[in-house]
Scaffold this motif. Sequence first.
Motif, mmCIF file in Angstrom:
data_model
loop_
_atom_site.group_PDB
_atom_site.id
_atom_site.type_symbol
_atom_site.label_atom_id
_atom_site.label_comp_id
_atom_site.label_asym_id
_atom_site.label_seq_id
_atom_site.Cartn_x
_atom_site.Cartn_y
_atom_site.Cartn_z
ATOM 1 N N ASP A 370 29.397 1.134 -1.146
ATOM 2 C CA ASP A 370 28.981 0.159 -2.157
ATOM 3 C C ASP A 370 28.015 0.789 -3.168
ATOM 4 N N GLU A 371 27.066 1.580 -2.676
ATOM 5 C CA GLU A 371 26.095 2.212 -3.568
ATOM 6 C C GLU A 371 26.749 3.285 -4.432
ATOM 7 N N HIS A 372 27.742 3.975 -3.884
ATOM 8 C CA HIS A 372 28.487 4.964 -4.666
ATOM 9 C C HIS A 372 29.177 4.299 -5.853
ATOM 10 N N GLU A 373 29.839 3.191 -5.608
ATOM 11 C CA GLU A 373 30.550 2.502 -6.684
ATOM 12 C C GLU A 373 29.576 1.915 -7.708
ATOM 13 N N ALA A 374 28.441 1.394 -7.240
ATOM 14 C CA ALA A 374 27.439 0.869 -8.162
ATOM 15 C C ALA A 374 26.841 1.991 -9.003
ATOM 16 N N THR A 375 26.677 3.171 -8.401
ATOM 17 C CA THR A 375 26.140 4.319 -9.140
ATOM 18 C C THR A 375 27.099 4.752 -10.232
ATOM 19 N N LEU A 376 28.397 4.741 -9.953
ATOM 20 C CA LEU A 376 29.379 5.097 -10.967
ATOM 21 C C LEU A 376 29.281 4.165 -12.176
ATOM 22 N N GLU A 377 29.142 2.877 -11.925
ATOM 23 C CA GLU A 377 29.004 1.923 -13.023
ATOM 24 C C GLU A 377 27.715 2.181 -13.807
ATOM 25 N N TYR A 378 26.665 2.481 -13.078
ATOM 26 C CA TYR A 378 25.359 2.755 -13.684
ATOM 27 C C TYR A 378 25.413 3.969 -14.606
ATOM 28 N N VAL A 379 25.990 5.080 -14.128
ATOM 29 C CA VAL A 379 25.931 6.323 -14.906
ATOM 30 C C VAL A 379 26.892 6.315 -16.098
ATOM 31 N N ARG A 380 27.854 5.426 -16.094
ATOM 32 C CA ARG A 380 28.832 5.387 -17.186
ATOM 33 C C ARG A 380 28.391 4.521 -18.365
ATOM 34 N N THR A 381 27.209 3.918 -18.274
ATOM 35 C CA THR A 381 26.701 3.055 -19.336
ATOM 36 C C THR A 381 26.292 3.896 -20.544
ATOM 37 N N SER A 382 26.843 3.592 -21.724
ATOM 38 C CA SER A 382 26.544 4.340 -22.949
ATOM 39 C C SER A 382 25.224 3.874 -23.549
ATOM 40 N N VAL A 383 24.434 4.843 -24.063
ATOM 41 C CA VAL A 383 23.159 4.502 -24.709
ATOM 42 C C VAL A 383 23.117 4.932 -26.174
ATOM 43 N N GLY A 384 24.111 5.685 -26.640
ATOM 44 C CA GLY A 384 24.111 6.132 -28.030
ATOM 45 C C GLY A 384 25.183 7.172 -28.281
ATOM 46 N N GLN A 385 25.026 7.895 -29.385
ATOM 47 C CA GLN A 385 26.012 8.892 -29.795
ATOM 48 C C GLN A 385 25.327 10.229 -30.067
ATOM 49 N N THR A 386 26.077 11.318 -29.902
ATOM 50 C CA THR A 386 25.610 12.630 -30.323
ATOM 51 C C THR A 386 26.604 13.204 -31.320
ATOM 52 N N SER A 387 26.071 13.762 -32.402
ATOM 53 C CA SER A 387 26.936 14.287 -33.463
ATOM 54 C C SER A 387 27.469 15.675 -33.145
ATOM 55 N N ALA A 388 26.923 16.309 -32.121
ATOM 56 C CA ALA A 388 27.352 17.663 -31.741
ATOM 57 C C ALA A 388 27.318 17.778 -30.220
ATOM 58 N N PRO A 389 28.041 18.720 -29.664
ATOM 59 C CA PRO A 389 28.050 18.877 -28.205
ATOM 60 C C PRO A 389 26.659 19.238 -27.673
ATOM 61 N N LEU A 390 26.392 18.787 -26.453
ATOM 62 C CA LEU A 390 25.179 19.151 -25.718
ATOM 63 C C LEU A 390 25.603 20.017 -24.544
ATOM 64 N N HIS A 391 25.213 21.276 -24.555
ATOM 65 C CA HIS A 391 25.616 22.173 -23.471
ATOM 66 C C HIS A 391 24.511 23.179 -23.208
ATOM 67 N N SER A 392 24.536 23.771 -22.005
ATOM 68 C CA SER A 392 23.484 24.714 -21.623
ATOM 69 C C SER A 392 24.021 26.089 -21.258
ATOM 70 N N PHE A 393 25.220 26.421 -21.707
ATOM 71 C CA PHE A 393 25.842 27.688 -21.328
ATOM 72 C C PHE A 393 25.058 28.904 -21.819
ATOM 73 N N PHE A 394 24.359 28.759 -22.940
ATOM 74 C CA PHE A 394 23.598 29.881 -23.494
ATOM 75 C C PHE A 394 22.101 29.572 -23.539
ATOM 76 N N ALA A 395 21.665 28.639 -22.691
ATOM 77 C CA ALA A 395 20.277 28.163 -22.748
ATOM 78 C C ALA A 395 19.263 29.240 -22.399
ATOM 79 N N LEU A 396 19.672 30.274 -21.673
ATOM 80 C CA LEU A 396 18.729 31.315 -21.274
ATOM 81 C C LEU A 396 18.677 32.479 -22.260
#
Length: 660
Positions: A370-396
Motif C-alpha cells: 500500500d505504501e509503495h503504491e501511495a509513494t508512486l502517486e506522490y512522486v509523480r505529482t508535477s510542480v512545474g516545468q524545466t526549459s532544459a534537461p537536468l542531469h549530473s553526468f558531468f557534474a564533477l
Amino acid sequence: MSTLIHRMSRRSFLSGAAAVGGLVVLHPFAARAQANQAHLRIMETTDIHVHVYPYDYYADKPNDTMGLARTASLIDAVRAEAGNSMLVDNGDFLQGNPMGDYIAYERGMKEGDTHPVIAAMNVLGYDVGTLGNHEFNYGLDFMFNVVNGAGFPWVCANLTKGQLASDPKDDELFFKPYVILEKMVKDGAGNESPVKVGFIGFVPPQIMVWDVRHLEGKAQTRDIVEAAKAWVPAMKEEGADIVIALSHSGIDGSGPVERMENASLYLAGVEGIDAVMTGHQHLVFPGPKSWDAIEGVDPVKGTLQGKPAVMGGFWGSHMGLIDLLLEKDGNSWRIADFTTEARPIYERTEDRKIVPLVESKEAVLAAAKDEHEATLEYVRTSVGQTSAPLHSFFALVADDPSVQIVSQAQTWYIKDMLKETEYKDLPVLSAAAPFKAGGRGGPEYFTEVKAGDVAIKNVADLYLYPNTVQAVVITGADVKNWLEMSAGMFNQVEPGATDAPLLNTDFPSYNFDIIDGVTYEIDLSEPMKYDKTGAVINADANRIKNLEFDGKPIDPEQKFVVASNNYRAGGGGNFPGITSEKVVFAAPDTNRDVIVRYIIDQGTINPSADANWHFAPLENTTVVFETGPRAKEYLSDVKGVNIEPAGEGADGFAKYRITL
C-alpha cells in the motif's frame, strides 16, 4: 576471549555452499561438525534506506540492484543451508528514498502504525537491530514511533539522553547497550544445547553534527571504541559466549582518533569482541582490492585485526554473512573456525547487463504494497516545468545544471529570508554539491530529467537528503579555503601528462561543493591543500586561481552570506572555517522543499549552467574520468571544458577525456 583460527578459504566455502541440481548443499561447517561442535550463521542487512521494493522511485522504474524483498530470498537460501542462523540489521533503514519521505512528511506515523520497512523486516524474523545515522533525520519522536513497531530488540551503546557520565556504564542510554540472546543450536551429533550470543550496537558520533537540529539538548554520543571497552566486559560477565558488534561505522585505517566516524577496524581490536558487522560506507567487505593498503584489514579472508567482519553493501544489494564453527569448551562455546561473505542479489555481465540472481519474496512486497503504491502517486505529482534537461553526468568536471538549480533555489530563498535582517546588504553566494554522480552507486547513479514537467520525484532525485537550509557569514578568505577543500575531488596532474586519472575516488561527491556567485579556476597541477579531515597537508598549495566576485579579485576581508545545508554549515565534511558558530540563519525548511517552492514560484525554470568555474589550462595535458553511458546524449550541453569520448570504462561506466 574466544580464540579465532581461520583454516578455511572463502573460495572453498563458496564451492561447498553451492546448490547442485536444485538441491541445497549444507555449508561445510554443518556437514563436518562433530559432537561438540555446531555451525552458526550470522546474517546482516545494512543501509537498506527504505528500499523494500526493487524499484527506483527517482527513475520511476524497477531496478534489479536493490530491494530488501530480493535480499529476503538470499536470507531464505542461507537458512536452508544451515539449521542454526540469526539475522541482524545494522542501521540506516529509515531514510533514503521517496517512500521514507512520503511516510515522514505526508502520511505521518500515528500510534499503532507500522512503518513499511519495519513491516517488511518483521516478515523476515530479525533477531536484533542497531541504529544508523539516518534514523535521526526525521527527529527522535518519529524514530521511536517507528522502532516501537519492530518485533525484535534494538541496541545502541553510545547514544545517551544527556551529558556523558564519567563512566560510560553510568550513561543514561535511549536503548539497551546490548542484548544476550540464547540460541538453541544443534551440534554434529544432533544434540541441541544453548549458546549465548551477545549483540552490542554503535552509531557514528557525528549524528550530533549531522542532525543537531533534532538532537541538540536532547541527546549526546560517545566514542564507539570507548563505549565498547566499557560494555563488552559486562557482556562477558553476564555469560555471553560470543560477542557480535553491530557497528554502523565503516573501515578506516587512519586512526585511531577520538569520536572516529568509521571506527570498525579499531572496534575489532577491543578484547572480547568476536566478530564485527559493519556498514555506513555503502561498500562490500570482504571484497575489492581497495582495502589491501589498510594495515589489519584482510579483504580476502574478510577480517579486521584477525576477527571475522562483513559489510553487506547498501539498498539490499548484498547480504553480509559470517559463518562460525563453534566448539564446546567446558560449559561455554568458542569460535574454532569461520568464513565471511557478502552475497549479492545481482551480477553485472561483461556487456554491462544487470542479471538478477534472486526473485523478490512476495511476503515482503505485500508488507509494503500500500505504501509503495501511495509513494508512486506522490512522486509523480508535477510542480512545474524545466526549459532544459537536468542531469549530473558531468557534474564533477564542469558547471552542471543539476547543481545549478539547487544553488538558484537556495539563493532565492536566503535572499528572501534575510531581506529584513542585519545581513540584508551582504552579497549572497550559494554552495551545492552533486549527490548522484556515479561512483559507488554505479553507472546508472545519475540525475536525468528531460525538459518539460518536473515532478516531486525529480526534485528528490536532485537532492537526495532531507537536509535543511542554513546560511553562514564568512570572509572572502573563507570562500577560497572552502573551494580549496572541495578541490580535493581531483588528483594532482603533471603538466604534459596523457590521460591522467582525474577523479580522487576517496573523495565523496557530496563534498564537492560548487560555490555560485563567484567565478574561479581549478589548477590541477597544484597539490591538495587539505586532506579529508580538513587538516592542512600542503600549506602553500593554491589550486583555486582567479577567484573573482562581481568581476574583480575577491577581497579576503569582505563578508559574504553563503547558503548551504545543515550538514555543511554544522561542520560536516570538515571544511576549514565552516562551523555552526558562523550560522546566521537556520531554516525550518528542507532544501528539497525550497527547490519545490522555487519551481512553483518560477513556473518554468532555466537550469542552464553559467560556467562560473573551469579547469585552468595545462599545455599538452589530458585527463580521463568515468561517467554514465547515457552521458553522450548531453555532451553538447557542457560549457567551458573540452570533453570527448574515450571508450568504455570499468563496471559499465563510460570513459571520457578532457584536454586541458
